[in-house]
Motif scaffolding. Structure first.
Motif, PDB file in Angstrom:
ATOM      1  N   MET A  96       0.879  -1.045   0.106  1.00 10.11           N
ATOM      2  CA  MET A  96       0.033   0.179   0.133  1.00 10.11           C
ATOM      3  C   MET A  96       0.884   1.226   0.215  1.00 10.11           C
ATOM      4  O   MET A  96       1.778   1.214   0.721  1.00 10.11           O
ATOM      5  N   ALA A  97       0.394   2.210  -0.785  1.00  9.06           N
ATOM      6  CA  ALA A  97       1.406   3.604  -0.829  1.00  9.06           C
ATOM      7  C   ALA A  97       1.267   4.218   0.448  1.00  9.06           C
ATOM      8  O   ALA A  97       0.003   4.189   1.283  1.00  9.06           O
ATOM      9  N   ARG A  98       2.330   5.017   0.713  1.00 11.26           N
ATOM     10  CA  ARG A  98       2.254   5.645   1.946  1.00 11.26           C
ATOM     11  C   ARG A  98       1.557   6.950   1.932  1.00 11.26           C
ATOM     12  O   ARG A  98       1.527   7.647   0.820  1.00 11.26           O
ATOM     13  N   THR A  99       0.812   7.483   3.045  1.00 17.70           N
ATOM     14  CA  THR A  99       0.157   8.680   2.835  1.00 17.70           C
ATOM     15  C   THR A  99       0.768   9.727   3.298  1.00 17.70           C
ATOM     16  O   THR A  99       1.744   9.515   4.109  1.00 17.70           O
ATOM     17  N   VAL A 100       0.334  10.988   2.889  1.00 20.16           N
ATOM     18  CA  VAL A 100       0.949  12.039   3.275  1.00 20.16           C
ATOM     19  C   VAL A 100      -0.010  12.786   4.491  1.00 20.16           C
ATOM     20  O   VAL A 100      -1.156  13.421   4.020  1.00 20.16           O
ATOM     21  N   PRO A 101       0.536  13.122   5.626  1.00 19.53           N
ATOM     22  CA  PRO A 101      -0.306  13.653   6.803  1.00 19.53           C
ATOM     23  C   PRO A 101      -0.843  14.985   6.410  1.00 19.53           C
ATOM     24  O   PRO A 101      -2.073  15.311   6.835  1.00 19.53           O
ATOM     25  N   ALA A 155      -1.677  16.269   3.395  1.00 24.26           N
ATOM     26  CA  ALA A 155      -2.623  16.047   2.324  1.00 24.26           C
ATOM     27  C   ALA A 155      -4.028  15.454   3.120  1.00 24.26           C
ATOM     28  O   ALA A 155      -5.109  16.078   3.183  1.00 24.26           O
ATOM     29  N   ALA A 156      -3.826  14.604   4.327  1.00 25.40           N
ATOM     30  CA  ALA A 156      -5.071  13.874   4.855  1.00 25.40           C
ATOM     31  C   ALA A 156      -5.629  15.193   5.612  1.00 25.40           C
ATOM     32  O   ALA A 156      -6.969  15.071   5.842  1.00 25.40           O
ATOM     33  N   ARG A 157      -4.705  15.788   6.077  1.00 22.16           N
ATOM     34  CA  ARG A 157      -5.346  16.997   7.077  1.00 22.16           C
ATOM     35  C   ARG A 157      -6.162  17.954   6.368  1.00 22.16           C
ATOM     36  O   ARG A 157      -7.199  18.555   6.650  1.00 22.16           O
ATOM     37  N   LEU A 211      -7.539  17.422   3.315  1.00 21.05           N
ATOM     38  CA  LEU A 211      -8.864  16.832   2.866  1.00 21.05           C
ATOM     39  C   LEU A 211      -9.892  16.666   4.167  1.00 21.05           C
ATOM     40  O   LEU A 211     -11.040  17.101   3.877  1.00 21.05           O
ATOM     41  N   GLU A 212      -9.405  16.728   5.200  1.00 21.08           N
ATOM     42  CA  GLU A 212     -10.149  16.729   6.479  1.00 21.08           C
ATOM     43  C   GLU A 212     -10.769  17.837   6.659  1.00 21.08           C
ATOM     44  O   GLU A 212     -12.163  18.100   7.079  1.00 21.08           O
ATOM     45  N   GLY A 253     -13.838   3.843   1.804  1.00 25.45           N
ATOM     46  CA  GLY A 253     -12.737   3.288   2.586  1.00 25.45           C
ATOM     47  C   GLY A 253     -13.938   2.804   3.833  1.00 25.45           C
ATOM     48  O   GLY A 253     -14.626   1.901   3.846  1.00 25.45           O
TER      49      GLY A 253
END
Length: 147
Positions: free
Chosen positions: A1-6, A8-10, A12-13, A109
């Motif tokens: 699985m690809a590593r996520t970027v914190p 970018a996640a924030r 999107l949040e 998800g």
């Protein structure tokens, strides 16, 4: 699985939170509390997504709301997913025909994403999901959607 970027996640949040409450605007402090993101980090994230047009900041009231670039993403998603427009029409029809509140949701998800809502508000507001709101796909809420 690809590593996520914190970061970018924030980002999107932030956008997901605002999308679930499109008629509202928020101060930096309100967003920081609601999203549990430190004010310094949040300010930098907001500046980045504001520069791209995904959020607007009222310079007088110092409140953030969704920006015009978010509209383009929403329209593109609806063109790519015509079933959501069909679901919205059906939700309106069911709510009108039966005099109730109706919702349509999809799994994203490990979350349930509300994509449409119509009809009168329920007298008991125990669970009143809004379009754009995300709920965890686990008991007790997730069981209703699994059924």
């Amino acid at each position: 699985m690809a590593r996520t970027v914190p970061a970018a996640a924030r980002a999107l949040e932030i956008l997901s939170f605002m999308a679930a409450q499109p008629d509202e605007s928020f101060t930096l402090s309100e967003l920081a509390r609601a999203l549990d993101i430190g004010p310094g980090t949040l300010h930098a994230l907001l500046a980045t997504i504001e520069e791209a047009g995904y959020v607007d900041r009222d310079p007088v009231r110092r409140r953030y709301s969704l920006g015009p670039a978010a509209v383009a993403v929403g329209h593109a998603a609806l063109e790519h997913r015509p079933e959501i427009d069909l679901a919205r029409d059906e939700v309106r029809r069911l709510a009108s025909e039966h005099g109730c509140e109706a919702i349509a949701a999809t799994l994203v998800g490990d979350e349930i994403l509300m994509v449409a809502r119509a009809g009168r508000e329920r007298a008991l507001r125990v669970l009143r999901p809004r379009t754009g709101q995300r709920l965890p796909y686990r008991p007790p809420i997730g069981a209703v959607f699994a059924a």
